[in-house]
Design a protein around this motif. Structure first.
Motif, mmCIF file in Angstrom:
data_model
loop_
_atom_site.group_PDB
_atom_site.id
_atom_site.type_symbol
_atom_site.label_atom_id
_atom_site.label_comp_id
_atom_site.label_asym_id
_atom_site.label_seq_id
_atom_site.Cartn_x
_atom_site.Cartn_y
_atom_site.Cartn_z
ATOM 1 N N ASP A 173 0.818 -1.216 0.000
ATOM 2 C CA ASP A 173 0.000 0.000 0.000
ATOM 3 C C ASP A 173 0.849 1.262 0.000
ATOM 4 O O ASP A 173 0.422 2.299 -0.512
ATOM 5 N N GLU A 174 2.052 1.191 0.555
ATOM 6 C CA GLU A 174 2.917 2.378 0.564
ATOM 7 C C GLU A 174 3.355 2.738 -0.851
ATOM 8 O O GLU A 174 3.345 3.918 -1.240
ATOM 9 N N ASP A 239 0.399 7.055 -18.095
ATOM 10 C CA ASP A 239 -0.209 5.788 -18.510
ATOM 11 C C ASP A 239 0.506 4.607 -17.862
ATOM 12 O O ASP A 239 -0.152 3.625 -17.461
ATOM 13 N N GLN A 240 1.830 4.669 -17.757
ATOM 14 C CA GLN A 240 2.564 3.575 -17.119
ATOM 15 C C GLN A 240 2.184 3.453 -15.644
ATOM 16 O O GLN A 240 2.003 2.334 -15.129
ATOM 17 N N LEU A 241 2.069 4.589 -14.970
ATOM 18 C CA LEU A 241 1.655 4.553 -13.569
ATOM 19 C C LEU A 241 0.231 4.016 -13.446
ATOM 20 O O LEU A 241 -0.076 3.259 -12.516
ATOM 21 N N SER A 242 -0.631 4.401 -14.382
ATOM 22 C CA SER A 242 -2.002 3.900 -14.354
ATOM 23 C C SER A 242 -2.021 2.385 -14.533
ATOM 24 O O SER A 242 -2.788 1.677 -13.867
ATOM 25 N N ASP A 243 -1.167 1.884 -15.436
ATOM 26 C CA ASP A 243 -1.084 0.427 -15.631
ATOM 27 C C ASP A 243 -0.608 -0.265 -14.360
ATOM 28 O O ASP A 243 -1.119 -1.342 -14.008
ATOM 29 N N LEU A 244 0.384 0.346 -13.678
ATOM 30 C CA LEU A 244 0.860 -0.247 -12.431
ATOM 31 C C LEU A 244 -0.230 -0.245 -11.365
ATOM 32 O O LEU A 244 -0.399 -1.219 -10.625
ATOM 33 N N VAL A 245 -0.969 0.859 -11.285
ATOM 34 C CA VAL A 245 -2.059 0.937 -10.304
ATOM 35 C C VAL A 245 -3.115 -0.124 -10.602
ATOM 36 O O VAL A 245 -3.566 -0.851 -9.701
ATOM 37 N N HIS A 246 -3.506 -0.227 -11.881
ATOM 38 C CA HIS A 246 -4.517 -1.218 -12.248
ATOM 39 C C HIS A 246 -3.993 -2.641 -12.030
ATOM 40 O O HIS A 246 -4.758 -3.527 -11.610
ATOM 41 N N TYR A 248 -1.763 -3.556 -9.772
ATOM 42 C CA TYR A 248 -1.764 -3.810 -8.326
ATOM 43 C C TYR A 248 -3.189 -4.093 -7.833
ATOM 44 O O TYR A 248 -3.405 -5.005 -7.030
ATOM 45 N N MET A 249 -4.154 -3.316 -8.344
ATOM 46 C CA MET A 249 -5.539 -3.540 -7.933
ATOM 47 C C MET A 249 -6.027 -4.914 -8.394
ATOM 48 O O MET A 249 -6.735 -5.613 -7.649
ATOM 49 N N HIS A 254 -7.372 -10.411 -7.024
ATOM 50 C CA HIS A 254 -7.174 -11.849 -7.197
ATOM 51 C C HIS A 254 -6.846 -12.516 -5.859
ATOM 52 O O HIS A 254 -7.378 -13.609 -5.559
ATOM 53 N N GLN A 255 -5.993 -11.877 -5.069
ATOM 54 C CA GLN A 255 -5.668 -12.440 -3.760
ATOM 55 C C GLN A 255 -6.899 -12.501 -2.859
ATOM 56 O O GLN A 255 -7.115 -13.480 -2.142
ATOM 57 N N ILE A 256 -7.707 -11.458 -2.904
ATOM 58 C CA ILE A 256 -8.934 -11.452 -2.110
ATOM 59 C C ILE A 256 -9.878 -12.557 -2.581
ATOM 60 O O ILE A 256 -10.507 -13.263 -1.769
ATOM 61 N N ASN A 257 -9.967 -12.731 -3.900
ATOM 62 C CA ASN A 257 -10.832 -13.795 -4.430
ATOM 63 C C ASN A 257 -10.353 -15.176 -4.000
ATOM 64 O O ASN A 257 -11.171 -16.068 -3.723
ATOM 65 N N GLU A 258 -9.014 -15.352 -3.963
ATOM 66 C CA GLU A 258 -8.486 -16.641 -3.516
ATOM 67 C C GLU A 258 -8.849 -16.902 -2.048
ATOM 68 O O GLU A 258 -9.222 -18.014 -1.679
ATOM 69 N N ARG A 259 -8.748 -15.873 -1.232
ATOM 70 C CA ARG A 259 -9.114 -16.039 0.187
ATOM 71 C C ARG A 259 -10.613 -16.301 0.331
ATOM 72 O O ARG A 259 -11.041 -17.132 1.149
ATOM 73 N N MET A 260 -11.393 -15.576 -0.469
ATOM 74 C CA MET A 260 -12.832 -15.785 -0.409
ATOM 75 C C MET A 260 -13.206 -17.188 -0.878
ATOM 76 O O MET A 260 -14.168 -17.798 -0.375
ATOM 77 N N LYS A 261 -12.444 -17.734 -1.831
ATOM 78 C CA LYS A 261 -12.719 -19.086 -2.299
ATOM 79 C C LYS A 261 -12.481 -20.101 -1.191
ATOM 80 O O LYS A 261 -13.282 -21.034 -0.996
ATOM 81 N N VAL A 262 -11.390 -19.927 -0.447
ATOM 82 C CA VAL A 262 -11.114 -20.820 0.671
ATOM 83 C C VAL A 262 -12.220 -20.721 1.722
ATOM 84 O O VAL A 262 -12.724 -21.740 2.226
ATOM 85 N N LEU A 263 -12.600 -19.494 2.050
ATOM 86 C CA LEU A 263 -13.666 -19.307 3.044
ATOM 87 C C LEU A 263 -14.982 -19.908 2.564
ATOM 88 O O LEU A 263 -15.749 -20.487 3.352
#
Length: 320
Positions: A173-174, A239-246, A248-249, A254-263
């Motif tokens: 997040d930093e 545009d490059q920063l926007s691509d990095l932001v997108h 990361y999001m 995807h990580q949240i979806n993986e955790r939600m799948k386990v739950l």
């Protein structure tokens, strides 16, 4: 006190006189330079009236904050530019405002810059060479404004590459907050550059544009190409920063979806088990299963098979 800078051919040096001594005789010693950066409002108005500057141009020239623009009257032309005065793109405090009011023989400048080194460069270079003219001063200041962006944008290119590598290896997040700050600064810089690019684009392609009467088409094209390149660079970095932001999001999602799948799988397993536990926890006297000697163990075995069966089904579907 406002001083007029003029070149004395007899002494072969630059001299100063008070603005009240501006006479037609002194104007023959062109070029003249008046620096109003430290002038008071009354002194500015005195100069504007002395040189018969149109009120609308005088108002724009004396403003401390004004977007880049070009405007012309019969004798004088107004060119307002904005340079980049911060050390890098981590934050944007304020632009270096460069207001230039010039004719063939007089340059009046008003520079508001909080960065001392850049403030020194945003003054006409008073030399004894043959190129010591008002138009050469304006050209020099315009190139200095464009140069105030170029060096920092080139340095930011390396910083952006490192930032991209960090995000791919260990984004957090930093770093996300840093990228958002960079995007905000680049958006403001891009807006200033767009204004300045359009000024010289209009001068190149409009018939009988006032700037084309001061500068050659080669000079105008040089100004335009410099600001157009800077504008393109800020667009590309944004545009490059926007691509990095997108990116990361997307990774975070995807990580949240993986955790939600386990739950979800855990919930799916325990929902029928909770149902069975709820049914046999109602404590009715007439429940037939209460009389089974091995009912407790049979129920546990059924619950175990339900859990293992659910896990086998998830594995069969490649859900884990």
């Amino acid at each position: 006190m406002i001083y007029i800078h003029y070149f004395d051919p007899e002494l072969t040096t630059w001299q100063q006189r008070q603005v009240t001594q501006l006479t037609n005789e002194l104007r023959l010693s062109a070029p003249l330079w008046l620096d109003l950066s430290e002038a008071s409002s009354d002194e500015e108005q005195q100069v504007m009236q002395m040189l018969a500057i149109a009120p609308t141009i005088a108002e724009d020239f004396t403003r401390q904050r004004h977007p880049p623009k070009f405007e012309a009257q019969a004798d004088f032309s107004l060119l307002i530019l904005r340079g980049y005065a911060d050390a890098d793109f981590t934050e944007f405090t304020r632009s270096a405002q460069v207001n230039l009011l010039f004719s063939r023989d007089i340059l009046i400048s008003k520079v508001l810059c909080h960065e001392p080194q850049l403030a020194v460069l945003l003054k006409p270079q008073l030399s004894t060479g043959i190129n010591n003219t008002v138009l050469e001063w304006v050209k020099q200041l315009t190139l200095t404004v464009s140069g105030s962006y170029l060096g920092k944008l080139l340095s930011f290119e390396d910083e952006l590459s490192e930032l991209e590598d960090h995000m791919l290896r260990n984004g957090d997040d930093e770093l996300m907050a840093s990228m958002m700050r960079y995007r905000s600064v680049l958006r403001k810089v891009n807006r200033n550059l767009a204004y300045q690019k359009d000024i010289f684009a209009d001068a190149m392609y409009e018939v009988q544009h006032p700037l084309s009467g001061h500068f050659t088409n080669t000079d105008l094209r040089d100004f335009y190409e410099k600001f157009e390149r800077l504008h393109s660079m800020t667009d590309m970095y944004y545009d490059q920063l926007s691509d990095l932001v997108h990116g990361y999001m997307s990774t975070t999602s995807h990580q949240i979806n993986e955790r939600m799948k386990v739950l979800t799988m855990v919930s799916t397993i325990f929902i029928p088990l909770t149902f069975l536990a709820g049914v046999y926890g109602m404590n009715f006297h007439n429940m037939p299963e209460l009389s089974f000697a091995n009912g407790y163990f049979i129920t546990l075995v059924i619950m175990l098979f339900i859990g293992l069966g659910s896990l086998a089904w998830f594995k069969f579907k490649n859900w884990w």
